[in-house]
Design a protein around this motif. Structure first.
Motif, PDB file in Angstrom:
ATOM      1  N   ASN A 192       0.817  -1.212   0.000  1.00  0.00           N
ATOM      2  CA  ASN A 192       0.000   0.000   0.000  1.00  0.00           C
ATOM      3  C   ASN A 192       0.850   1.261   0.000  1.00  0.00           C
ATOM      4  OD1 ASN A 192      -2.920  -0.521  -0.101  1.00  0.00           O
ATOM      5  ND2 ASN A 192      -2.436  -1.872   1.603  1.00  0.00           N
ATOM      6  N   ILE A 193       1.987   1.236   0.655  1.00  0.00           N
ATOM      7  CA  ILE A 193       2.895   2.386   0.588  1.00  0.00           C
ATOM      8  C   ILE A 193       3.355   2.587  -0.852  1.00  0.00           C
ATOM      9  CG2 ILE A 193       5.136   3.306   1.301  1.00  0.00           C
ATOM     10  CD1 ILE A 193       4.726   1.738   3.982  1.00  0.00           C
ATOM     11  N   ALA A 194       3.764   1.500  -1.496  1.00  0.00           N
ATOM     12  CA  ALA A 194       4.246   1.575  -2.880  1.00  0.00           C
ATOM     13  C   ALA A 194       3.137   2.017  -3.823  1.00  0.00           C
ATOM     14  CB  ALA A 194       4.795   0.218  -3.310  1.00  0.00           C
ATOM     15  N   ARG A 224      -1.877   8.751  -8.586  1.00  0.00           N
ATOM     16  CA  ARG A 224      -1.949  10.009  -9.331  1.00  0.00           C
ATOM     17  C   ARG A 224      -1.977  11.254  -8.451  1.00  0.00           C
ATOM     18  NH1 ARG A 224      -6.012   6.949 -10.998  1.00  0.00           N
ATOM     19  NH2 ARG A 224      -7.506   8.424 -10.198  1.00  0.00           N
ATOM     20  N   THR A 225      -2.517  11.135  -7.247  1.00  0.00           N
ATOM     21  CA  THR A 225      -2.724  12.332  -6.440  1.00  0.00           C
ATOM     22  C   THR A 225      -2.260  12.143  -5.003  1.00  0.00           C
ATOM     23  OG1 THR A 225      -4.929  11.699  -5.700  1.00  0.00           O
ATOM     24  CG2 THR A 225      -4.796  12.887  -7.815  1.00  0.00           C
ATOM     25  N   ARG A 226      -2.051  13.255  -4.347  1.00  0.00           N
ATOM     26  CA  ARG A 226      -1.673  13.243  -2.934  1.00  0.00           C
ATOM     27  C   ARG A 226      -2.779  12.614  -2.093  1.00  0.00           C
ATOM     28  NH1 ARG A 226       1.735  17.169   0.199  1.00  0.00           N
ATOM     29  NH2 ARG A 226       2.207  17.832  -1.889  1.00  0.00           N
ATOM     30  N   SER A 227      -4.047  12.927  -2.408  1.00  0.00           N
ATOM     31  CA  SER A 227      -5.146  12.367  -1.612  1.00  0.00           C
ATOM     32  C   SER A 227      -5.207  10.846  -1.745  1.00  0.00           C
ATOM     33  CB  SER A 227      -6.485  13.004  -1.979  1.00  0.00           C
ATOM     34  OG  SER A 227      -6.816  12.735  -3.327  1.00  0.00           O
ATOM     35  N   LEU A 228      -4.933  10.315  -2.919  1.00  0.00           N
ATOM     36  CA  LEU A 228      -4.868   8.853  -3.077  1.00  0.00           C
ATOM     37  C   LEU A 228      -3.706   8.282  -2.285  1.00  0.00           C
ATOM     38  CD1 LEU A 228      -5.693   8.136  -6.837  1.00  0.00           C
ATOM     39  CD2 LEU A 228      -6.930   7.327  -4.825  1.00  0.00           C
ATOM     40  N   PHE A 229      -2.575   8.967  -2.308  1.00  0.00           N
ATOM     41  CA  PHE A 229      -1.417   8.516  -1.548  1.00  0.00           C
ATOM     42  C   PHE A 229      -1.762   8.439  -0.067  1.00  0.00           C
ATOM     43  CE2 PHE A 229       3.231   9.567  -0.243  1.00  0.00           C
ATOM     44  CZ  PHE A 229       3.505   8.224  -0.017  1.00  0.00           C
ATOM     45  N   VAL A 230      -2.394   9.477   0.452  1.00  0.00           N
ATOM     46  CA  VAL A 230      -2.780   9.504   1.861  1.00  0.00           C
ATOM     47  C   VAL A 230      -3.747   8.357   2.165  1.00  0.00           C
ATOM     48  CG1 VAL A 230      -4.052  10.831   3.609  1.00  0.00           C
ATOM     49  CG2 VAL A 230      -2.309  11.953   2.207  1.00  0.00           C
ATOM     50  N   ASP A 231      -4.681   8.094   1.254  1.00  0.00           N
ATOM     51  CA  ASP A 231      -5.624   7.001   1.439  1.00  0.00           C
ATOM     52  C   ASP A 231      -4.894   5.657   1.527  1.00  0.00           C
ATOM     53  OD1 ASP A 231      -8.360   5.914   1.546  1.00  0.00           O
ATOM     54  OD2 ASP A 231      -7.863   5.073  -0.418  1.00  0.00           O
ATOM     55  N   PHE A 232      -3.947   5.428   0.626  1.00  0.00           N
ATOM     56  CA  PHE A 232      -3.181   4.178   0.650  1.00  0.00           C
ATOM     57  C   PHE A 232      -2.308   4.078   1.904  1.00  0.00           C
ATOM     58  CE2 PHE A 232      -4.225   3.826  -3.879  1.00  0.00           C
ATOM     59  CZ  PHE A 232      -4.511   2.470  -3.961  1.00  0.00           C
ATOM     60  N   ILE A 242       1.371  10.760   6.998  1.00  0.00           N
ATOM     61  CA  ILE A 242       0.018  11.197   6.641  1.00  0.00           C
ATOM     62  C   ILE A 242      -0.222  12.621   7.135  1.00  0.00           C
ATOM     63  CG2 ILE A 242      -2.448  10.834   7.130  1.00  0.00           C
ATOM     64  CD1 ILE A 242      -1.750   7.761   7.181  1.00  0.00           C
ATOM     65  N   GLN A 243       0.118  12.876   8.398  1.00  0.00           N
ATOM     66  CA  GLN A 243      -0.054  14.219   8.969  1.00  0.00           C
ATOM     67  C   GLN A 243       0.717  15.249   8.152  1.00  0.00           C
ATOM     68  OE1 GLN A 243      -2.752  13.690  10.960  1.00  0.00           O
ATOM     69  NE2 GLN A 243      -1.836  15.054  12.447  1.00  0.00           N
ATOM     70  N   HIS A 244       1.949  14.926   7.823  1.00  0.00           N
ATOM     71  CA  HIS A 244       2.795  15.834   7.050  1.00  0.00           C
ATOM     72  C   HIS A 244       2.171  16.128   5.683  1.00  0.00           C
ATOM     73  CE1 HIS A 244       6.387  17.683   5.396  1.00  0.00           C
ATOM     74  NE2 HIS A 244       6.385  16.792   4.420  1.00  0.00           N
ATOM     75  N   LEU A 245       1.705  15.098   5.007  1.00  0.00           N
ATOM     76  CA  LEU A 245       1.124  15.280   3.671  1.00  0.00           C
ATOM     77  C   LEU A 245      -0.180  16.064   3.728  1.00  0.00           C
ATOM     78  CD1 LEU A 245       1.818  11.762   2.153  1.00  0.00           C
ATOM     79  CD2 LEU A 245       2.916  13.921   1.505  1.00  0.00           C
ATOM     80  N   PRO A 258       3.055  21.487  -3.778  1.00  0.00           N
ATOM     81  CA  PRO A 258       2.538  20.699  -4.892  1.00  0.00           C
ATOM     82  C   PRO A 258       3.621  19.761  -5.426  1.00  0.00           C
ATOM     83  CG  PRO A 258       3.182  22.852  -5.663  1.00  0.00           C
ATOM     84  CD  PRO A 258       3.415  22.827  -4.160  1.00  0.00           C
ATOM     85  N   GLY A 259       3.224  18.899  -6.314  1.00  0.00           N
ATOM     86  CA  GLY A 259       4.212  18.084  -7.011  1.00  0.00           C
ATOM     87  C   GLY A 259       4.600  16.827  -6.273  1.00  0.00           C
ATOM     88  N   HIS A 260       5.868  16.502  -6.370  1.00  0.00           N
ATOM     89  CA  HIS A 260       6.382  15.247  -5.822  1.00  0.00           C
ATOM     90  C   HIS A 260       6.167  15.148  -4.320  1.00  0.00           C
ATOM     91  CE1 HIS A 260       8.355  13.952  -9.484  1.00  0.00           C
ATOM     92  NE2 HIS A 260       8.793  15.180  -9.635  1.00  0.00           N
ATOM     93  N   VAL A 261       6.004  13.936  -3.889  1.00  0.00           N
ATOM     94  CA  VAL A 261       5.903  13.669  -2.461  1.00  0.00           C
ATOM     95  C   VAL A 261       7.286  13.833  -1.870  1.00  0.00           C
ATOM     96  CG1 VAL A 261       5.430  11.894  -0.761  1.00  0.00           C
ATOM     97  CG2 VAL A 261       3.995  12.101  -2.787  1.00  0.00           C
ATOM     98  N   ARG A 262       7.365  14.573  -0.806  1.00  0.00           N
ATOM     99  CA  ARG A 262       8.649  14.789  -0.162  1.00  0.00           C
ATOM    100  C   ARG A 262       8.725  13.944   1.094  1.00  0.00           C
ATOM    101  NH1 ARG A 262      11.121  18.694  -2.826  1.00  0.00           N
ATOM    102  NH2 ARG A 262       9.911  20.242  -3.898  1.00  0.00           N
ATOM    103  N   GLU A 263       9.912  13.468   1.369  1.00  0.00           N
ATOM    104  CA  GLU A 263      10.143  12.708   2.589  1.00  0.00           C
ATOM    105  C   GLU A 263       9.982  13.646   3.777  1.00  0.00           C
ATOM    106  OE1 GLU A 263       9.926  10.148   4.345  1.00  0.00           O
ATOM    107  OE2 GLU A 263      11.591   8.930   3.645  1.00  0.00           O
TER     108      GLU A 263
END
Length: 135
Positions: free
Chosen positions: A50-52, A58-66, A113-116, A122-127
């Motif tokens: 799920n992390i991968a 496609r989106t930050r919100s989908l990333f947060v959901d996963f 999740i909190q950070h995101l 915008p753009g790439h997910v940052r560590e």
């Protein structure tokens, strides 16, 4: 910046967790309890996957959901570890080590999740910045 999901600390912790779960479930004690063995392995795999999948979405919100799904799977691993300990498939030291890994990845995911959710970038997910890291 994380350019690939393999760069994320949470994914690295999840990988370690999965490898430990596989190693522990190869023992004779787990041999006859195929349901628990299969379920705890699937849950550990789900954390990594799920992390991968979220990172590649496609989106930050989908990333947060996963990431939320990955966190839920980490909770499932912790619960199944308790069952394994109660059935005496794991000794206290094995239980603590793997339970701590599952808890660590859960905390890392919560913080990511909190950070995101709070970030306006915008753009790439940052560590996560160092101050958000949970060791």
């Amino acid at each position: 910046m994380a350019e690939r999901f393999e760069d994320l600390r949470a994914w690295k912790t999840a990988r370690t967790l999965t490898n430990r779960v596989y190693a522990l479930t190869k023992t004779k004690d787990f041999e006859n309890d195929w349901a628990l063995k299969d379920q705890i392995r699937r849950a550990a795999i789900s954390v990594m996957s799920n992390i991968a999948e979220g990172f590649e979405s496609r989106t930050r919100s989908l990333f947060v959901d996963f990431l939320g799904r990955a966190k839920a799977s980490a909770g499932e691993v912790r619960s199944q570890l308790v069952i394994a300990r109660d059935q005496q498939y794991l000794n206290a030291e094995e239980f603590e080590e793997v339970h701590d890994l599952a808890d660590k990845v859960s905390r890392q995911l919560f913080n990511l999740i909190q950070h995101l959710e709070q970030s306006d970038e915008p753009g790439h997910v940052r560590e996560l910045p160092e101050e958000y890291i949970t060791d």
